[in-house]
Design a protein around this motif. Sequence first.
Motif, PDB file in Angstrom:
ATOM      1  N   VAL A 174       0.812  -1.214   0.000  1.00  0.00           N
ATOM      2  CA  VAL A 174       0.000   0.000   0.000  1.00  0.00           C
ATOM      3  C   VAL A 174       0.848   1.268   0.000  1.00  0.00           C
ATOM      4  O   VAL A 174       0.309   2.360  -0.151  1.00  0.00           O
ATOM      5  N   LYS A 175       2.148   1.116   0.187  1.00  0.00           N
ATOM      6  CA  LYS A 175       3.035   2.281   0.173  1.00  0.00           C
ATOM      7  C   LYS A 175       4.374   1.894  -0.421  1.00  0.00           C
ATOM      8  O   LYS A 175       4.924   0.842  -0.089  1.00  0.00           O
ATOM      9  N   THR A 214       8.115   3.709  -0.914  1.00  0.00           N
ATOM     10  CA  THR A 214       8.969   4.850  -0.606  1.00  0.00           C
ATOM     11  C   THR A 214      10.228   4.765  -1.445  1.00  0.00           C
ATOM     12  O   THR A 214      10.947   3.767  -1.401  1.00  0.00           O
ATOM     13  N   VAL A 223       7.005   9.349  -1.639  1.00  0.00           N
ATOM     14  CA  VAL A 223       6.137   8.294  -1.126  1.00  0.00           C
ATOM     15  C   VAL A 223       4.906   8.184  -2.017  1.00  0.00           C
ATOM     16  O   VAL A 223       4.206   9.174  -2.260  1.00  0.00           O
ATOM     17  N   PHE A 224       4.650   6.976  -2.500  1.00  0.00           N
ATOM     18  CA  PHE A 224       3.456   6.689  -3.281  1.00  0.00           C
ATOM     19  C   PHE A 224       2.524   5.820  -2.452  1.00  0.00           C
ATOM     20  O   PHE A 224       2.945   4.789  -1.903  1.00  0.00           O
ATOM     21  N   LEU A 225       1.250   6.214  -2.359  1.00  0.00           N
ATOM     22  CA  LEU A 225       0.239   5.469  -1.631  1.00  0.00           C
ATOM     23  C   LEU A 225      -0.660   4.767  -2.638  1.00  0.00           C
ATOM     24  O   LEU A 225      -1.234   5.404  -3.532  1.00  0.00           O
ATOM     25  N   SER A 279      -3.933   2.264  -3.455  1.00  0.00           N
ATOM     26  CA  SER A 279      -5.179   1.695  -2.946  1.00  0.00           C
ATOM     27  C   SER A 279      -5.746   0.718  -3.969  1.00  0.00           C
ATOM     28  O   SER A 279      -5.457   0.810  -5.170  1.00  0.00           O
ATOM     29  N   ASN A 289       0.775  10.402  -5.252  1.00  0.00           N
ATOM     30  CA  ASN A 289       2.113  10.915  -4.988  1.00  0.00           C
ATOM     31  C   ASN A 289       1.966  11.889  -3.817  1.00  0.00           C
ATOM     32  O   ASN A 289       1.489  13.015  -3.987  1.00  0.00           O
ATOM     33  N   SER A 290       2.327  11.456  -2.619  1.00  0.00           N
ATOM     34  CA  SER A 290       2.075  12.269  -1.432  1.00  0.00           C
ATOM     35  C   SER A 290       2.920  13.535  -1.393  1.00  0.00           C
ATOM     36  O   SER A 290       2.598  14.481  -0.668  1.00  0.00           O
ATOM     37  N   SER A 324       5.551  -1.106   1.981  1.00  0.00           N
ATOM     38  CA  SER A 324       4.796  -1.326   3.222  1.00  0.00           C
ATOM     39  C   SER A 324       3.446  -1.931   2.890  1.00  0.00           C
ATOM     40  O   SER A 324       2.874  -1.678   1.805  1.00  0.00           O
TER      41      SER A 324
END
Length: 261
Positions: free
Chosen positions: A36-37, A39, A49-51, A53, A65-66, A260
């Motif tokens: 889900v993440k 880095t 950091v990419f999240l 879903s 892209n946070s 992660s």
Amino acid sequence: MKFAIPLLLIGSLTIFSCSKDDNSPAGETPGDSLFVKMTQGLIPGDDTVFLVSYDNSHRIKSIINSSWEDTLEATYNAAGQLSTITEKDGYGDGNVTTLSYNADQQLTEFNFKGGNYQTRYVFEYTNGVLSKKSFYDNDPFDGGPLTLWNYATYEITNGNITGMKEYCNQDVLLNEITFTYSTEPNVFKPLSLFNAGMNILGADDIANFETLFNKNLLKSKVVTGQYNYTFTYDYTYNDKKQLTKVVVNLPEGAHTRQLSY
């Protein structure tokens, strides 16, 4: 395009080290691979950091892209195949990628449009196996017609691309590329189409058109011809057999990504 990470900027993710990471035990298979993440980099506050879903069918629904708060949003067709990727930011919808498939549900076209600029990748198959990829684009200033820029041919062995030849539009051979693989499943396959073409996630070394078609994770990539370089890959797994870190060793250093779950 705020989402895109220029190739030169990727250098900021480089850790100048050739340290090795232990592989997962031979014969064991990683567990749930839906990270889900992701880095990119090792320095807190100085990484990207990419999240990620997923929907109820375990398909990627969006990637954020946070750092820039930009989002890639996916839609799927009735057959469950990725059909569009839309880049969204604070100003609304932006660049759009559309995908087409043949009757065998194999990818045939990947079309990107951002303003006047358009690109198209066309995929061909021989006896149901990928054999050729052709790249077309246009003049981004006048938005003219698409023209062939280059193409590549492939050799497939045991579900992985083991050989690739790149040609210019004049049929001149530019590069020959050989690949080797680990025995571990390719967990980056779902990410491939979100990054392929424009390298919008800055992750071309792990997620590209070729990784879309690979069964296993890369161990090495060797390029000879117009360019000459070698990539090697090291992977680290947790006690649940999930991939937690990938280090891509390049001539100028290493790119490190942590996952992660």
